[in-house]
Each structure stands twice: as C-alpha cells, then as structure tokens.
Motif scaffolding. Structure first.
Motif, PDB file in Angstrom:
ATOM      1  N   LYS A  21      -4.027   4.973   5.293  1.00 20.75           N
ATOM      2  CA  LYS A  21      -3.561   4.500   3.988  1.00 20.75           C
ATOM      3  C   LYS A  21      -4.268   3.179   3.663  1.00 20.75           C
ATOM      4  N   TYR A  22      -5.380   3.274   2.950  1.00 23.55           N
ATOM      5  CA  TYR A  22      -6.192   2.098   2.625  1.00 23.55           C
ATOM      6  C   TYR A  22      -5.443   1.095   1.744  1.00 23.55           C
ATOM      7  N   GLY A  23      -4.477   1.576   0.990  1.00 24.47           N
ATOM      8  CA  GLY A  23      -3.713   0.690   0.122  1.00 24.47           C
ATOM      9  C   GLY A  23      -2.646  -0.112   0.833  1.00 24.47           C
ATOM     10  N   LEU A  24      -2.333   0.229   2.068  1.00 23.14           N
ATOM     11  CA  LEU A  24      -1.276  -0.454   2.809  1.00 23.14           C
ATOM     12  C   LEU A  24      -1.797  -1.384   3.898  1.00 23.14           C
ATOM     13  N   VAL A  25      -2.953  -1.073   4.466  1.00 30.10           N
ATOM     14  CA  VAL A  25      -3.424  -1.783   5.656  1.00 30.10           C
ATOM     15  C   VAL A  25      -3.504  -3.302   5.456  1.00 30.10           C
ATOM     16  N   PHE A  26      -3.960  -3.751   4.284  1.00 34.04           N
ATOM     17  CA  PHE A  26      -4.070  -5.185   4.023  1.00 34.04           C
ATOM     18  C   PHE A  26      -3.108  -5.653   2.933  1.00 34.04           C
ATOM     19  N   ARG A  27      -2.011  -4.936   2.772  1.00 32.71           N
ATOM     20  CA  ARG A  27      -0.920  -5.373   1.888  1.00 32.71           C
ATOM     21  C   ARG A  27       0.377  -5.457   2.685  1.00 32.71           C
ATOM     22  N   GLN A  28       0.238  -5.851   3.939  1.00 29.69           N
ATOM     23  CA  GLN A  28       1.417  -6.011   4.775  1.00 29.69           C
ATOM     24  C   GLN A  28       2.159  -7.302   4.436  1.00 29.69           C
ATOM     25  N   THR A  29       1.460  -8.246   3.825  1.00 31.04           N
ATOM     26  CA  THR A  29       2.087  -9.426   3.250  1.00 31.04           C
ATOM     27  C   THR A  29       2.467  -9.060   1.826  1.00 31.04           C
ATOM     28  N   ASN A  30       3.741  -9.195   1.500  1.00 32.86           N
ATOM     29  CA  ASN A  30       4.225  -8.824   0.174  1.00 32.86           C
ATOM     30  C   ASN A  30       5.217  -9.891  -0.292  1.00 32.86           C
ATOM     31  N   PRO A  31       4.681 -11.054  -0.732  1.00 35.72           N
ATOM     32  CA  PRO A  31       5.552 -12.180  -1.071  1.00 35.72           C
ATOM     33  C   PRO A  31       6.490 -11.877  -2.243  1.00 35.72           C
ATOM     34  N   ASP A  72      -2.554 -19.881 -11.854  1.00 42.98           N
ATOM     35  CA  ASP A  72      -1.533 -20.482 -10.994  1.00 42.98           C
ATOM     36  C   ASP A  72      -0.872 -19.430 -10.107  1.00 42.98           C
ATOM     37  N   ARG A  73      -0.669 -18.245 -10.623  1.00 38.82           N
ATOM     38  CA  ARG A  73      -0.052 -17.181  -9.816  1.00 38.82           C
ATOM     39  C   ARG A  73      -0.940 -16.859  -8.614  1.00 38.82           C
ATOM     40  N   TYR A  74      -2.250 -16.728  -8.857  1.00 46.91           N
ATOM     41  CA  TYR A  74      -3.166 -16.467  -7.737  1.00 46.91           C
ATOM     42  C   TYR A  74      -3.125 -17.603  -6.710  1.00 46.91           C
ATOM     43  N   ASP A  75      -3.126 -18.838  -7.189  1.00 46.91           N
ATOM     44  CA  ASP A  75      -3.063 -19.985  -6.275  1.00 46.91           C
ATOM     45  C   ASP A  75      -1.795 -19.935  -5.423  1.00 46.91           C
ATOM     46  N   ASN A  76      -0.662 -19.664  -6.046  1.00 49.65           N
ATOM     47  CA  ASN A  76       0.612 -19.595  -5.327  1.00 49.65           C
ATOM     48  C   ASN A  76       0.635 -18.439  -4.330  1.00 49.65           C
ATOM     49  N   LEU A  77       0.154 -17.287  -4.738  1.00 46.86           N
ATOM     50  CA  LEU A  77       0.143 -16.129  -3.845  1.00 46.86           C
ATOM     51  C   LEU A  77      -0.777 -16.358  -2.646  1.00 46.86           C
ATOM     52  N   LEU A  78      -1.915 -16.990  -2.885  1.00 45.39           N
ATOM     53  CA  LEU A  78      -2.826 -17.302  -1.783  1.00 45.39           C
ATOM     54  C   LEU A  78      -2.131 -18.205  -0.771  1.00 45.39           C
ATOM     55  N   GLY A  79      -1.415 -19.206  -1.255  1.00 48.96           N
ATOM     56  CA  GLY A  79      -0.670 -20.092  -0.361  1.00 48.96           C
ATOM     57  C   GLY A  79       0.366 -19.336   0.458  1.00 48.96           C
ATOM     58  N   GLU A  80       1.068 -18.407  -0.170  1.00 49.64           N
ATOM     59  CA  GLU A  80       2.065 -17.599   0.538  1.00 49.64           C
ATOM     60  C   GLU A  80       1.402 -16.702   1.592  1.00 49.64           C
ATOM     61  N   ALA A  81       0.267 -16.138   1.251  1.00 49.54           N
ATOM     62  CA  ALA A  81      -0.441 -15.259   2.190  1.00 49.54           C
ATOM     63  C   ALA A  81      -0.901 -16.031   3.423  1.00 49.54           C
ATOM     64  N   ILE A  82      -1.417 -17.218   3.212  1.00 50.90           N
ATOM     65  CA  ILE A  82      -1.932 -18.022   4.324  1.00 50.90           C
ATOM     66  C   ILE A  82      -0.805 -18.441   5.271  1.00 50.90           C
ATOM     67  N   LYS A  83       0.393 -18.692   4.745  1.00 52.02           N
ATOM     68  CA  LYS A  83       1.522 -19.136   5.566  1.00 52.02           C
ATOM     69  C   LYS A  83       1.873 -18.163   6.691  1.00 52.02           C
ATOM     70  N   VAL A  84       1.694 -16.870   6.475  1.00 47.16           N
ATOM     71  CA  VAL A  84       2.152 -15.883   7.468  1.00 47.16           C
ATOM     72  C   VAL A  84       1.092 -15.512   8.498  1.00 47.16           C
ATOM     73  N   ARG A  85      -0.094 -16.019   8.346  1.00 49.99           N
ATOM     74  CA  ARG A  85      -1.184 -15.626   9.236  1.00 49.99           C
ATOM     75  C   ARG A  85      -1.100 -16.288  10.598  1.00 49.99           C
ATOM     76  N   THR A  86      -1.622 -15.589  11.568  1.00 44.10           N
ATOM     77  CA  THR A  86      -1.586 -16.066  12.946  1.00 44.10           C
ATOM     78  C   THR A  86      -2.716 -17.050  13.210  1.00 44.10           C
ATOM     79  N   ASP A  87      -2.727 -17.569  14.409  1.00 40.48           N
ATOM     80  CA  ASP A  87      -3.748 -18.534  14.808  1.00 40.48           C
ATOM     81  C   ASP A  87      -5.147 -17.928  14.758  1.00 40.48           C
ATOM     82  N   ILE A  88      -6.107 -18.810  14.760  1.00 42.91           N
ATOM     83  CA  ILE A  88      -7.512 -18.414  14.676  1.00 42.91           C
ATOM     84  C   ILE A  88      -8.068 -18.140  16.071  1.00 42.91           C
ATOM     85  N   GLY A  89      -8.791 -17.046  16.190  1.00 39.65           N
ATOM     86  CA  GLY A  89      -9.530 -16.768  17.413  1.00 39.65           C
ATOM     87  C   GLY A  89     -10.944 -17.316  17.279  1.00 39.65           C
TER      88      GLY A  89
END
Length: 195
Positions: A21-31, A72-89
């Motif tokens: 499901k290509y539409g779900l794999v990178f939409r696991q963040t759903n603010p 502004d919506r894109y800016d806010n959503l980007l901030g929400e997306a970044i908050k849930v991400r794990t540490d950097i390898g």
C-alpha cells in the motif's frame, strides 16, 4: 535530512514493493488539525463510488480532511511530522545517490485531477502532495526551475520509491515537482560533500 532518511528507512522495512500500500507506508504520521486527522483514507465519497472507473482507489487512497493548503499549514504540519521521528543513524551523504533523491514540491498548487495519485499507486495524495513522512524542510521564495515559487517543500524519496514518484512527475501538469539534483545542482553537491 539525515533524520528523514533514517525515518523512511525504518517505516519501509519489509515493505512489499509489488503489492504494498504505497499510500500508507509514509503516511503513518497523521497529525490532528482542527480536531481531525490530517489524512482520510479510502474512497472519498459516494460520488466516486458511483463512477465506473477502471482504477481501484483502495484503502490507501488519501486526501486531506481539511483542504487548507496554506503556507502556514505546511509549516505547522512539517513541525508535527519532525516531532515523532526517531534518532538519526549514521549516513554517508557522499553515497546519497544510492539511497534516494531529494524532491522539491511547490506547495499550494494542484488541480485535483487525480492523475498523479493514480500513476504513483497512491504514493502522492489527491492534492498531488508527497507523503508527510518524507517531508524534511520548507523554504519560501525558492527557485523552482526558472521561476521563484512562494513555498517549496523538500521531501526525501528513498531509492525504492523513486519510480512511483517519477510516474507522478510524468503526469502532473503544473510542474510542481522537481528533483533537487536536476533543479539546484550546487546545493545538491554541497549536500553530497557535507560530513
């Protein structure tokens, strides 16, 4: 950017590239936006259900619950997306070409004609927008091809997803997608040479 490479790698582990499901794999963040999740999935309305189309919209067909395509919506959503991400390898950016590509997407421009979502197997959404888990940077007044656009959203497209993204690019009529390595070679070379 390093964070999004690690994040998308984590989300796409064991993804079935033939039947997934290509539409779900990178939409696991759903603010949550205005009391509703950003995305709604599946057939969008009874009108679509009544249409006699050869395309199966499927459970991973996505659109926004609130079509507020503002900067502004894109800016806010980007901030929400970044908050849930794990540490950097550790990532060797000199080998970025083998890992994937950076996409520049001109925000707030869409026809809702459905061609990019269909051709990309639902990878982009109904508004032609790449999935939120690929977003990593937004910039105002960026040169998108030969013209300055009001806002560009930069997305990481892992190597295995380049083809479905390219299929969206091939049919999108407003020229809102650009690969960074073709659009801004100087910046791309700086990224490759960064440590």
């Amino acid at each position: 950017m390093l964070q999004v490479i690690t994040w998308t790698d984590q989300l796409s582990k064991n993804f079935d590239y033939e039947n997934g499901k290509y539409g779900l794999v990178f939409r696991q963040t759903n603010p949550i936006c205005n009391d509703f999740p950003l995305y709604k999935f599946g057939r969008q309305s009874d009108d679509i259900t009544k249409l006699s189309l050869g395309y199966d919209f499927g459970e991973d067909y996505s659109s926004w619950n609130n079509w507020d395509y503002s900067f502004d919506r894109y800016d806010n959503l980007l901030g929400e997306a970044i908050k849930v991400r794990t540490d950097i390898g550790y990532i060797d950016l000199s080998k970025i070409d083998k890992l994937g590509r950076i996409l520049s997407f001109q925000t707030c421009v869409t026809t809702h004609d459905g061609a990019p979502i269909v051709e990309s197997r639902n990878f982009v959404d109904e508004g032609d927008i790449p999935p939120i888990d690929t977003w990593f940077y937004a910039k105002r007044d960026y040169y998108h091809s030969d013209y300055r656009c009001d806002q560009s959203l930069f997305c990481w497209i892992p190597k295995q997803f380049e083809q479905v993204m390219q299929q969206a690019i091939n049919v999108e009529i407003l020229d809102s997608y650009r690969w960074l390595d073709e659009n801004d070679k100087d910046v791309y070379i700086k990224i490759k040479n960064s440590r």
